[in-house]
Enzyme design. Sequence first.
Site, PDB file in Angstrom:
ATOM      1  N   TYR A   1      -0.269  57.323 109.701  1.00  0.00           N
ATOM      2  CA  TYR A   1       0.533  57.528 108.489  1.00  0.00           C
ATOM      3  C   TYR A   1       2.012  57.698 108.807  1.00  0.00           C
ATOM      4  O   TYR A   1       2.876  57.057 108.198  1.00  0.00           O
ATOM      5  CB  TYR A   1       0.007  58.755 107.743  1.00  0.00           C
ATOM      6  CG  TYR A   1       0.878  59.203 106.584  1.00  0.00           C
ATOM      7  CD1 TYR A   1       0.758  58.596 105.336  1.00  0.00           C
ATOM      8  CD2 TYR A   1       1.822  60.229 106.737  1.00  0.00           C
ATOM      9  CE1 TYR A   1       1.557  59.000 104.273  1.00  0.00           C
ATOM     10  CE2 TYR A   1       2.618  60.632 105.680  1.00  0.00           C
ATOM     11  CZ  TYR A   1       2.473  60.023 104.447  1.00  0.00           C
ATOM     12  OH  TYR A   1       3.277  60.425 103.402  1.00  0.00           O
TER      13      TYR A   1
ATOM     14  N   SER B   1       9.009  59.674 104.115  1.00  0.00           N
ATOM     15  CA  SER B   1       8.501  61.037 104.283  1.00  0.00           C
ATOM     16  C   SER B   1       9.258  61.729 105.412  1.00  0.00           C
ATOM     17  O   SER B   1       9.796  61.057 106.304  1.00  0.00           O
ATOM     18  CB  SER B   1       7.010  60.985 104.644  1.00  0.00           C
ATOM     19  OG  SER B   1       6.551  62.265 105.057  1.00  0.00           O
TER      20      SER B   1
END
Length: 292
Positions: free
Chosen positions: A197, A184
């Site tokens: 995360y 990401s």
Amino acid sequence: MSLVNPVTQYPDNPDKERQAGTGLDADLDVKAEHGEGSYVGSAKLVGRRALITGADSGIGRAVAIAYAREGADVAMNYLPAEQEDADAVVAAVADTGRKMVQLPTDITDEQAARKVVTDAVEQLGGLDVLVIVAGKQQAVEDILDITSEQFDETYKTNVYAMFWMIQEAVKHLPAGSSIITTSSIQAYSPSPHLVDYASTKAAINTFSKALAQQLAPKGIRVNVVAPGPVWTPLQVSGGQPTDALDSFGEDTPLGRMGQPIEMAPAYVFLASPESSYVVGETLNLNGGMPTP
Ligand code: NAD
Ligand code: MG
């Protein structure tokens, strides 16, 4: 074919919404684009046998549709609670005649995660593409409010399950195979409310680059896709603070959020022999945000 402006190719954010729980695509009011009606294959993956985690919705759904249309047989893993979404994927590619094996399993359990791989090998008659897309993301504003349970689940889903499934798959992957993981933009530009995360996404990136060097001599290529803000159920079921959804993706140079369909071609490329000299690379698909 007429030229398409990427700034206006897909809609900017309409009013955003919030879902309880994990989030089903079926419950999204603002629909995501996965290529159901638009993705046209060109036989790039004929004969391939691919296991895709998180294949029911969002980015994984777009990848599953693209892979089937490119000629691959596909085993899909997803949370059992998201069966409805998984069935919609199978329906979308029914006309391809490709095998679509459904393996609903919570992969935060080690034995269960390993069994998904061996079941895929058995039911597809082998395995040559492993695509890790499943992920957990829950926004928490204050470090004091991140529970050990959430921290554990986020790492189990994003990092441990990847490790277990890759370790199991390597026993079966022949030379020419591809492993593709999903990082990401959060790996390099972490948001303050995504401490747990974002750090898993950095781990995925680095794990993949180390493993890519180890497996390259065996003819197995490992690469990474790192999406930016993409409209999926993950984001509206706690992935972002509610008030951040209205401007989701607007700070990218393109000025809009991405759609799952815009991620799929990178996963096709990395699985196909067209990317034969691409090893340990991260393809950043994020609307123009600078990356290291
Ligand atoms: P999504 O919710 O549509 O897909 C994630 C899927 O993971 C779910 O459908 C779910 O079935 C599966 N999953 C979650 N926990 C699981 C578990 N314990 N066992 C088995 N399956 C499980 O959301 P998405 O945005 O398409 O996410 C796909 C991947 O893309 C994730 O790894 C996410 O981190 C990554 N990503 C997303 C964005 C974004 O903006 N949407 C940005 C960067 C990276
Ligand atoms: Mg889902």
